[in-house]
Design a protein around this motif. Structure first.
Motif, mmCIF file in Angstrom:
data_model
loop_
_atom_site.group_PDB
_atom_site.id
_atom_site.type_symbol
_atom_site.label_atom_id
_atom_site.label_comp_id
_atom_site.label_asym_id
_atom_site.label_seq_id
_atom_site.Cartn_x
_atom_site.Cartn_y
_atom_site.Cartn_z
ATOM 1 N N LYS A 35 0.832 -1.209 0.000
ATOM 2 C CA LYS A 35 0.000 0.000 0.000
ATOM 3 C C LYS A 35 0.867 1.259 0.000
ATOM 4 N N LYS A 89 -15.522 -4.136 -5.888
ATOM 5 C CA LYS A 89 -15.210 -3.917 -4.473
ATOM 6 C C LYS A 89 -13.694 -3.772 -4.275
ATOM 7 N N GLU A 90 -12.930 -4.534 -5.048
ATOM 8 C CA GLU A 90 -11.472 -4.391 -4.961
ATOM 9 C C GLU A 90 -11.052 -3.005 -5.441
ATOM 10 N N ASP A 92 -12.756 -0.346 -5.199
ATOM 11 C CA ASP A 92 -13.091 0.573 -4.108
ATOM 12 C C ASP A 92 -12.003 0.583 -3.038
ATOM 13 N N LEU A 93 -11.405 -0.582 -2.777
ATOM 14 C CA LEU A 93 -10.320 -0.646 -1.792
ATOM 15 C C LEU A 93 -9.122 0.176 -2.257
ATOM 16 N N TYR A 94 -8.839 0.164 -3.560
ATOM 17 C CA TYR A 94 -7.745 0.995 -4.084
ATOM 18 C C TYR A 94 -8.117 2.475 -4.054
ATOM 19 N N GLU A 96 -9.718 3.937 -1.864
ATOM 20 C CA GLU A 96 -9.494 4.417 -0.496
ATOM 21 C C GLU A 96 -8.016 4.752 -0.272
ATOM 22 N N ILE A 350 -12.093 -10.256 -0.482
ATOM 23 C CA ILE A 350 -12.811 -9.044 -0.880
ATOM 24 C C ILE A 350 -14.014 -8.806 0.027
ATOM 25 N N ARG A 353 -13.304 -7.191 3.070
ATOM 26 C CA ARG A 353 -12.735 -5.857 2.827
ATOM 27 C C ARG A 353 -11.222 -5.849 3.046
ATOM 28 N N LEU A 355 -7.570 -6.168 1.024
ATOM 29 C CA LEU A 355 -6.915 -6.144 -0.278
ATOM 30 C C LEU A 355 -6.348 -7.541 -0.532
#
Length: 452
Positions: A35, A89-90, A92-94, A96, A350, A353, A355
């Motif tokens: 990250k 959804k993945e 969306d995690l990126y 963030e 996923i 939540r 990664l």
């Protein structure tokens, strides 16, 4: 040439990354470090050059026994929407992680078989990505299409979403070869989808051909190339078949190894194929690729903008490439990360939540220097060094390069080497002389396909 094949036909990487995946230092890799590398790369590059996205769509209705990709074989199309929802959804995690709205320069749908998915579901996926992003003025969207199941609706839907490049997996037209690799695909199917793509407005159509398949001969390969020429694709990927049946999950046991052409026969397929393609107006690009002069890939060679990553050769570079989906690999330039390789495991992470990266590598300063040299060789067929880009084993590399120079494969200048036209066929071997991780730790078992 035969003696050179005997000498240089050894297991070696294809260098879509450096370090190559078997040499990743997973012990020092963590999702948190990944990250942080994404944040660093994103902040440095998003506003200037944007990012690339690779979306892995893993489903296929049948197993092609030449394929070494991560895939899931099923005829149940009910898997489409749940998988797409996981990919979004993945994403969306990126989102963030990013500090601002991402600018997309390049997007590629790979597989598996992207056209396994319905046009409606592909539209749902892509609009879900695009509504939370910006599209760069100069962008490139591309996808891989299976000639047997790509419909005109697929082509029109993706064209309306900005796609202008499509790659069709042809492999070979010979019936005996097709049967051996379980890829029965008539010429008429390829002709139909190629003509549809032109009618719809695609400006770059590519056909993927593979040499060195079971029962291959030059007579069969020549017929395939000439039939391909009758459709005049803008690009041709002329891949060497990578036989790696020892890798778990690869279905390359549908034929006997004795059915494969020898190294000498395989190199003849490449050399004869290359000569025929060039005679028909195609320009060789890096390794394994050819294009007509008007195509953007050839123009990127002239402009020195060509790049190579896990998507292969691309006509432009972005520092950050985000891989979405099961088994997808991401590249922040400073680190690599690969997602969970099973659909169920990927979706579980996923839904929690998390990664879904499960392995990776944080590049050292030395890695970054070597990576640049290998990229130069793979893209420009040359590299040079100065006090900032020299490395400890340069003298060991030079000894090997001097031998290659005596074989006519490279030209050594002051602090610079160039791969000759004769040496193009051995580009992977030249790059291996710079591979410090492999030099320091020779594989104890076979982990790569043969270079020829």
């Amino acid at each position: 040439m035969n003696s050179l094949i005997d000498k240089y036909n050894i297991p070696g990487p294809r260098y879509t990354s450096y370090p190559t995946v078997p040499y990743w230092d997973n012990d020092s890799f963590t999702p948190e470090k990944w990250k942080q590398s994404v944040i660093k790369s994103y902040n440095e590059s998003n506003s200037k050059e944007g990012i690339s996205i690779y979306i892995h769509l893993p489903f296929c209705e049948q197993l092609c026994t030449f394929c070494a990709c991560h895939k899931r074989i099923t005829k149940q199309h009910s898997v489409e929407r749940p998988y797409i929802e996981s990919v979004l959804k993945e994403w969306d995690l990126y989102l963030e992680i990013f500090s601002e709205k991402p600018k997309i320069k390049e997007l590629h749908l790979g597989g598996g078989t992207p056209t396994f998915f319905s046009p409606e579901n592909l539209k749902f996926l892509l609009e879900g990505i695009f509504t939370k992003s910006q599209i760069m003025d100069e962008y490139e969207f591309s996808f891989e299409g299976h000639p047997n199941n790509t419909t005109k609706e697929h082509l029109k839907t993706l064209y309306d979403l900005g796609f202008r490049r499509v790659s069709f997996g042809v492999q070979d037209y010979d019936e005996k070869v097709q049967k051996a690799i379980n890829r029965i695909q008539p010429y008429e199917s390829v002709e139909r989808v190629t003509n549809w793509a032109r009618e719809v407005g695609y400006t770059s159509i590519s056909h993927d051909l593979v040499f060195g398949l079971p029962f291959h001969s030059w007579e069969k390969m020549e017929k395939t190339i000439r039939r391909t020429m009758s459709l005049k694709p803008d690009r041709i990927a002329f891949y060497s078949y990578a036989h790696v049946p020892w890798i778990k999950g690869v279905g390359q046991r549908g034929f006997d190894e004795n059915d494969l052409p020898s190294g000498e026969e395989k190199r003849k397929l490449y050399e004869n194929g290359k000569q025929l393609l060039q005679k028909l107006g195609y320009k060789e690009i890096g390794m394994d690729h050819f294009s007509l002069e008007h195509d953007e890939l050839y123009q990127s060679i002239l402009n020195k903008k060509i790049h190579r990553n896990f998507m292969g050769y691309t006509s432009g570079k972005t520092q950050l490439m985000v891989g979405l989906g099961m088994s997808a690999i991401s590249d922040s330039w400073y680190a690599f990360a690969q997602n969970e390789k099973t659909v169920e495991g990927y979706q579980k992470m996923i839904n929690e939540r998390v990664l879904p990266v499960v392995k990776g590598h944080i590049l050292t300063n030395e890695d970054l220097i070597i990576r640049r040299h290998i990229l130069n060789l793979m893209c420009q067929l040359e590299t040079s060094w100065d006090s900032q880009t020299i490395f400890p084993e340069i003298e060991i590399a030079m000894e090997k390069l001097k031998e290659m120079q005596s074989d006519g494969l490279v030209e050594i200048l002051e602090n610079k080497i160039k791969i000759t036209d004769k040496g193009r066929a051995f580009t992977r071997n030249v790059a291996m002389t710079f591979d410090l991780r492999m030099l320091r730790k020779i594989p104890e078992t076979r982990i790569f396909s043969m270079t020829v």
